[in-house]
Motif scaffolding. Structure first.
Motif, mmCIF file in Angstrom:
data_model
loop_
_atom_site.group_PDB
_atom_site.id
_atom_site.type_symbol
_atom_site.label_atom_id
_atom_site.label_comp_id
_atom_site.label_asym_id
_atom_site.label_seq_id
_atom_site.Cartn_x
_atom_site.Cartn_y
_atom_site.Cartn_z
ATOM 1 N N LYS A 25 -5.165 6.524 -2.226
ATOM 2 C CA LYS A 25 -3.991 5.745 -1.853
ATOM 3 C C LYS A 25 -3.283 6.392 -0.679
ATOM 4 N N ASN A 27 0.022 5.153 0.174
ATOM 5 C CA ASN A 27 1.458 4.968 -0.023
ATOM 6 C C ASN A 27 1.981 6.100 -0.899
ATOM 7 N N THR A 30 2.775 5.260 -4.566
ATOM 8 C CA THR A 30 1.593 5.053 -5.404
ATOM 9 C C THR A 30 0.928 6.378 -5.730
ATOM 10 N N GLN B 24 -4.931 -2.339 -6.304
ATOM 11 C CA GLN B 24 -3.853 -3.123 -5.708
ATOM 12 C C GLN B 24 -3.346 -2.462 -4.428
ATOM 13 N N ARG B 25 -2.978 -3.276 -3.447
ATOM 14 C CA ARG B 25 -2.493 -2.747 -2.178
ATOM 15 C C ARG B 25 -0.986 -2.555 -2.188
ATOM 16 N N HIS B 26 -0.283 -3.405 -2.932
ATOM 17 C CA HIS B 26 1.178 -3.370 -2.919
ATOM 18 C C HIS B 26 1.673 -2.437 -4.026
ATOM 19 N N HIS B 29 2.726 -3.880 -7.489
ATOM 20 C CA HIS B 29 1.642 -4.286 -8.380
ATOM 21 C C HIS B 29 1.061 -3.063 -9.092
ATOM 22 N N GLU B 80 2.879 -3.586 1.865
ATOM 23 C CA GLU B 80 1.487 -3.252 1.583
ATOM 24 C C GLU B 80 1.094 -2.006 2.362
ATOM 25 N N GLU B 81 0.217 -1.205 1.768
ATOM 26 C CA GLU B 81 -0.170 0.021 2.445
ATOM 27 C C GLU B 81 -1.185 -0.290 3.547
ATOM 28 N N GLU B 82 -1.099 0.500 4.613
ATOM 29 C CA GLU B 82 -2.010 0.309 5.733
ATOM 30 C C GLU B 82 -3.083 1.396 5.669
#
Lengths: 100, 165
Positions: A25, A27, A30, B24-26, B29, B80-82
């Motif tokens: 990940k 982010n 996350t 999940q990207r967001h 979520h 959303e993650e890039e």
């Protein structure tokens, strides 16, 4: 009846999914959540062993892990907010300096 | 039989939630799928006879800690993650490492399976009273030390998140 090893394998799988999320990940929130997932996986091992040995010490240790996780979540999220204020990003690839 | 059916159902829910967190990207979520994982872990704790731990799992983890996460996600308006070059490299080097870790951990945990016993549903359950007894006797000092830890964490969080003038 279910062998204790089933619970241990489930715990190992959850821990590894946490490690995978930590690595893949980008982010920062996350990534922080995947640390919580790893702590939860370890808690499952503690409870399974407590059941096997019929000893509640395992439950006491789960309690302590939860306390540390709560403290860690509070401090970690404060750090994330501080980083976002100065960098305006949550992507860990863009956070490459220790100084604010 | 019932115990096995319940175990596999809840374990499937748990692993599905964890995989969803990964896919999940967001972040919101991912946070919601982590709540699913924590709720199903509370059910597994009930199967293992840990009533007190199951309840504090729901109240502290699924309740307090995840609410904190969801608040921060909404506060920072996380999108959303890039993906960058670094994330692709992490995937190439990380995937074999993750496979090696799961193999090693499963091997270590199950290698001395002769000493591992079985879990019988309802054969052993610990009440809050049973957990409180060792907590306030043998583990009294660690319990008191955690209160200092929590205090320092509160102070640290306030200092870090304070807006500088």
């Amino acid at each position: 009846m279910v062998p204790v090893s089933y619970y241990l394998v489930l715990s190992a799988v959850l821990f590894t999914l946490g490690v995978a999320a930590f690595l893949f990940k980008r982010n920062i929130i996350t990534i922080f959540m995947s640390i919580e997932l790893m702590l939860n996986a370890v808690n499952l091992s503690f409870v399974a062993f407590a059941n096997m040995h019929k000893d509640v010490s395992g439950h006491v240790f789960v309690f302590f892990v939860m306390v540390v996780a709560a403290a860690e979540a509070a401090v970690g999220l404060a750090i994330i907010i501080a980083i976002y204020r100065t960098r305006e990003t949550l992507n860990v690839d863009r956070v490459n300096l220790l100084k604010l | 039989m019932l115990h096995q059916a319940l175990f596999f159902l809840i374990a499937a829910m748990c692993v599905a939630g964890a995989i969803n967190l990964l896919l999940q990207r967001h972040p919101i979520h991912s946070a919601l799928s982590l709540i699913v994982v924590m709720g199903s872990l509370a059910l597994l704790y009930l199967l293992l006879g840990a009533e007190f731990v199951a309840m504090i799992q729901l109240i502290v983890y699924a309740g307090a800690i995840m609410v904190l996460f969801v608040f921060v996600i909404m506060l920072l308006n996380a999108g959303e993650e890039e993906h960058t070059r670094g994330s692709r490299m992490a995937l190439w080097f990380g995937a074999p490492a993750v496979a090696a870790i799961v193999g090693m951990v499963v091997y270590v945990l199950t290698s001395n399976s002769t000493t591992l016993r079985e879990v019988h549903l309802g054969a052993w359950a610990s009440t809050t009273h049973d957990v409180a007894m060792p907590l306030f006797r043998e583990y009294l000092l660690p319990f008191e030390v955690t209160s200092i830890l929590i205090l320092i964490a509160i102070l640290g969080a306030v200092v870090l998140a304070r807006r500088e003038h």
